[in-house]
Each structure stands twice: as C-alpha cells, then as structure tokens.
Scaffold this motif. Structure first.
Motif, PDB file in Angstrom:
ATOM      1  N   SER A  63     -14.788  -0.096  -2.701  1.00 50.89           N
ATOM      2  CA  SER A  63     -13.070  -0.178  -2.683  1.00 50.89           C
ATOM      3  C   SER A  63     -12.540   0.963  -3.017  1.00 50.89           C
ATOM      4  N   LEU A  64     -13.327   2.226  -3.132  1.00 55.63           N
ATOM      5  CA  LEU A  64     -12.731   3.451  -3.432  1.00 55.63           C
ATOM      6  C   LEU A  64     -13.182   4.330  -2.104  1.00 55.63           C
ATOM      7  N   ARG A  65     -13.766   3.600  -1.337  1.00 58.41           N
ATOM      8  CA  ARG A  65     -14.076   4.751   0.024  1.00 58.41           C
ATOM      9  C   ARG A  65     -13.100   5.275   0.601  1.00 58.41           C
ATOM     10  N   ASP A  66     -11.859   4.799   0.524  1.00 58.10           N
ATOM     11  CA  ASP A  66     -10.705   5.645   1.043  1.00 58.10           C
ATOM     12  C   ASP A  66      -9.732   6.310   0.120  1.00 58.10           C
ATOM     13  N   ASN A  67     -10.368   6.265  -1.037  1.00 56.97           N
ATOM     14  CA  ASN A  67      -9.612   7.032  -1.999  1.00 56.97           C
ATOM     15  C   ASN A  67     -10.463   8.046  -2.636  1.00 56.97           C
ATOM     16  N   PRO A  68     -10.973   9.137  -2.008  1.00 61.13           N
ATOM     17  CA  PRO A  68     -11.827  10.061  -2.600  1.00 61.13           C
ATOM     18  C   PRO A  68     -11.391  10.974  -3.779  1.00 61.13           C
ATOM     19  N   GLU A  69      -9.902  10.663  -3.928  1.00 67.39           N
ATOM     20  CA  GLU A  69      -9.349  11.465  -5.154  1.00 67.39           C
ATOM     21  C   GLU A  69      -9.536  10.871  -6.498  1.00 67.39           C
ATOM     22  N   ILE A  70      -9.633   9.328  -6.259  1.00 66.50           N
ATOM     23  CA  ILE A  70     -10.163   8.653  -7.727  1.00 66.50           C
ATOM     24  C   ILE A  70     -11.532   8.995  -8.034  1.00 66.50           C
ATOM     25  N   VAL A  71     -12.301   9.004  -6.996  1.00 67.19           N
ATOM     26  CA  VAL A  71     -13.756   9.413  -7.239  1.00 67.19           C
ATOM     27  C   VAL A  71     -13.935  11.087  -7.864  1.00 67.19           C
ATOM     28  N   LYS A  96       6.192   4.494 -22.190  1.00 69.27           N
ATOM     29  CA  LYS A  96       6.415   4.742 -20.760  1.00 69.27           C
ATOM     30  C   LYS A  96       5.974   3.736 -19.533  1.00 69.27           C
ATOM     31  N   SER A  97       4.836   3.013 -19.728  1.00 66.60           N
ATOM     32  CA  SER A  97       4.457   2.181 -19.057  1.00 66.60           C
ATOM     33  C   SER A  97       3.520   1.254 -20.021  1.00 66.60           C
ATOM     34  N   ILE A  98       3.074   0.104 -19.294  1.00 60.18           N
ATOM     35  CA  ILE A  98       2.294  -1.057 -20.439  1.00 60.18           C
ATOM     36  C   ILE A  98       1.419  -1.290 -19.263  1.00 60.18           C
ATOM     37  N   GLY A  99       0.206  -1.460 -19.686  1.00 61.27           N
ATOM     38  CA  GLY A  99      -0.958  -2.009 -18.665  1.00 61.27           C
ATOM     39  C   GLY A  99      -2.256  -2.582 -19.319  1.00 61.27           C
ATOM     40  N   ALA A 100      -3.001  -3.109 -18.772  1.00 63.97           N
ATOM     41  CA  ALA A 100      -4.462  -3.656 -18.977  1.00 63.97           C
ATOM     42  C   ALA A 100      -5.564  -3.081 -18.132  1.00 63.97           C
ATOM     43  N   SER A 101      -6.612  -3.116 -18.725  1.00 58.50           N
ATOM     44  CA  SER A 101      -7.866  -2.443 -18.090  1.00 58.50           C
ATOM     45  C   SER A 101      -9.148  -3.187 -18.695  1.00 58.50           C
ATOM     46  N   LEU A 102     -10.121  -3.547 -17.672  1.00 56.22           N
ATOM     47  CA  LEU A 102     -11.309  -3.760 -18.003  1.00 56.22           C
ATOM     48  C   LEU A 102     -12.220  -2.893 -18.158  1.00 56.22           C
ATOM     49  N   ASP A 103     -13.539  -2.781 -18.985  1.00 53.77           N
ATOM     50  CA  ASP A 103     -14.520  -1.825 -18.802  1.00 53.77           C
ATOM     51  C   ASP A 103     -15.383  -1.986 -17.715  1.00 53.77           C
ATOM     52  N   GLN A 147     -11.333  -2.475 -13.516  1.00 55.67           N
ATOM     53  CA  GLN A 147      -9.975  -2.243 -12.843  1.00 55.67           C
ATOM     54  C   GLN A 147      -8.672  -2.180 -13.754  1.00 55.67           C
ATOM     55  N   MET A 148      -7.724  -1.988 -13.406  1.00 64.04           N
ATOM     56  CA  MET A 148      -6.544  -1.544 -14.133  1.00 64.04           C
ATOM     57  C   MET A 148      -5.592  -2.088 -13.516  1.00 64.04           C
ATOM     58  N   SER A 155      11.158   2.010 -14.438  1.00 63.55           N
ATOM     59  CA  SER A 155      11.562   1.347 -12.953  1.00 63.55           C
ATOM     60  C   SER A 155      11.184  -0.086 -12.829  1.00 63.55           C
ATOM     61  N   GLY A 156      10.204  -0.620 -13.638  1.00 64.52           N
ATOM     62  CA  GLY A 156       9.848  -1.908 -13.593  1.00 64.52           C
ATOM     63  C   GLY A 156       8.960  -2.312 -12.520  1.00 64.52           C
ATOM     64  N   GLU A 157       8.323  -1.114 -11.939  1.00 68.64           N
ATOM     65  CA  GLU A 157       7.230  -1.261 -10.840  1.00 68.64           C
ATOM     66  C   GLU A 157       5.918  -1.711 -11.528  1.00 68.64           C
ATOM     67  N   PHE A 158       5.482  -2.780 -10.611  1.00 66.84           N
ATOM     68  CA  PHE A 158       3.982  -3.252 -10.973  1.00 66.84           C
ATOM     69  C   PHE A 158       3.027  -2.281  -9.904  1.00 66.84           C
ATOM     70  N   LYS A 159       2.023  -1.895 -10.545  1.00 62.52           N
ATOM     71  CA  LYS A 159       1.045  -1.214  -9.791  1.00 62.52           C
ATOM     72  C   LYS A 159      -0.130  -1.592 -10.024  1.00 62.52           C
ATOM     73  N   ASP A 160      -1.087  -2.037  -8.699  1.00 59.35           N
ATOM     74  CA  ASP A 160      -2.357  -2.585  -8.764  1.00 59.35           C
ATOM     75  C   ASP A 160      -3.302  -1.485  -9.171  1.00 59.35           C
ATOM     76  N   ASN A 161      -4.684  -1.750  -8.993  1.00 55.26           N
ATOM     77  CA  ASN A 161      -5.681  -1.025  -9.450  1.00 55.26           C
ATOM     78  C   ASN A 161      -5.587   0.351  -9.038  1.00 55.26           C
ATOM     79  N   ILE A 162      -5.661   0.323  -7.530  1.00 60.15           N
ATOM     80  CA  ILE A 162      -5.764   1.345  -6.642  1.00 60.15           C
ATOM     81  C   ILE A 162      -4.475   2.476  -6.694  1.00 60.15           C
ATOM     82  N   LYS A 163      -3.522   1.770  -6.653  1.00 62.82           N
ATOM     83  CA  LYS A 163      -2.014   2.300  -6.775  1.00 62.82           C
ATOM     84  C   LYS A 163      -2.066   3.319  -7.893  1.00 62.82           C
TER      85      LYS A 163
END
Length: 244
Positions: A63-71, A96-103, A147-148, A155-163
C-alpha cells in the motif's frame, strides 16, 4: 531514550522541566502519553508525533509502493526513536486535529462511519451508536495494522491513512536527509573460533539475565537464520465451523 527525545524536541536547554520523561515506575501507556505530549507541545503535529512513536510495518508494504515519502519518513525517524508496539488503539488530539491509529500489530478493532452531515464516528465495533440511521452513512471503514485516520478540526476535512501520512511526510525532504546523513554498516566477517569457554560463557549469560529459553528460542534462532526472531501472539485462524 529521554536524551534523544529532548534533543529532537529542541528542549535540551531546560531538561530539569522534563525529567523524568520516561519512568519505569509508570505504565507503558503513561510513558507513551508523556512523550507524545512533549512532542505535540514542541514542533510536532499530533499525527506526526504518533507516526514517529508508533510506526507501521513499512518495509515491502504494497500500500506504500506509490508513496516513497512515507517510507522515508519512517526510516528517518526509526533512527531517532524506538518503536512502541502496543497493542493499542490510540485516539489522539492536539486541538488542531483529532484522529485514531492502530499499532502495527493491529490486534484491536477500530471501525468508523461518516454521515451525510460530515460527522465522523469511531468506535471499536459498529452498532455502538443506536440512533445512527444507516441511511445517513456515506462511508464506512476499519483501521488495519499501523493505519491512521484524522479529521482537521479547522476545515472539517476527513483524511484517510495515506492522505494524512503523505501530508505529514511531505513537509520535509526525509529521503534527501537519509541519503546525505545515513551511514550503512557493512556485514562483518565473524571468526568461527570461540571467544569464551563454557564456564565463562555461562557466567556471562547469567549476569545478563539469559535463561535456557532465551538462548534456545531467541539467540539460537537468530544465529541460525541471520534475522530477528518473530513471534505470534496467538492463532487467529477461524475454527472449522466458522471457516466458510
């Protein structure tokens, strides 16, 4: 350790205010919370701090193959902080933001729903909110290992894991920093001759707390396979009656 964290957060001029940042008398979760709070009160956004402290298993991750910046982000911070493995579902906010993440083990359930009015519900299981009309839900999902999700409170914008991770990782040229600053250590040739006799080796093993289980299950396995020993916390294969 504390010294690395203090340097990372640029607060080395006031170490007495921070001590003890990590205390063995406190729980693992309390120490994580203390480090997270320090990082968010310095120069780190909440998602950035949590990505640093609780990284995903990024190596050879499709899932991170197209996102080398994350790696690159994870590789860079892997040299600064020891990974915290949980297991836990972490809910966080810095105002400023609120979120959730799994180990990265992903052993805790975490599901979310988004309704037509933009409200995001996150819970361990679906169906917790009884008066939530199914017809109002426009998107459902669950967090996988490491994932997060994040919601910008301004802004109220929802951001998925990759974004959200790509946004954080793109703020600095971590790949360039790694290319310029990292030094790789080449494999060394090991002598086949023994350094210690049985009595000396046994004394040293006992001094450092090594038991027969440690030697047989960890040291012997690592010496034979040339890589870190991997354990499983349980068998999650479905029983026969549920397999279909």
């Amino acid at each position: 350790n504390t010294d690395n964290i203090v340097m990372l957060c640029n607060t080395q001029d006031v170490p007495n205010v921070l001590e003890p940042l990590v205390d063995l008398n406190r729980s693992d979760s309390a120490n994580l919370d203390a480090v997270f709070e320090l990082m968010t009160k310095s120069r780190h956004r909440a998602p950035c701090a949590l990505m640093s402290l609780v990284p995903t298993a990024y190596e050879n991750e499709p899932s991170l193959r197209d996102n080398p910046e994350i790696v690159d982000f994870y590789k860079f911070h892997g040299g600064l902080l020891e990974a915290w493995d949980g297991p836990a579902l972490l809910v966080f906010s810095d105002g400023k933001s609120i979120g959730a993440s799994l180990d990265r083990n992903g052993l805790r359930p975490a599901r979310y729903s988004i309704t037509k009015d933009g409200t995001v519900y996150m819970m361990s299981e679906t169906g917790v909110i009884l008066d939530l009309d199914e017809a109002d839900i426009v998107q459902k999902g669950r967090l996988g290992p490491g994932q997060m999700i994040n919601v910008d409170l301004k802004s109220g914008e929802f951001k998925d894991n990759i974004k959200i991770k790509s946004e954080i990782a793109s703020r600095h040229p971590y790949g360039e920093w790694l290319a310029k600053g990292r030094k790789d250590v080449d494999k060394l040739a090991f002598s086949e001759e023994r350094l210690y006799d049985d009595a000396t080796a046994t004394f040293a093993q006992g001094t450092f707390g090594w038991g027969l289980e440690d030697i047989g299950m960890q040291i012997q396995d690592m010496a034979g396979s040339g890589k870190e020993t991997t354990y499983s916390m349980g068998d999650d294969a479905p029983i026969a009656v549920l397999s279909e």
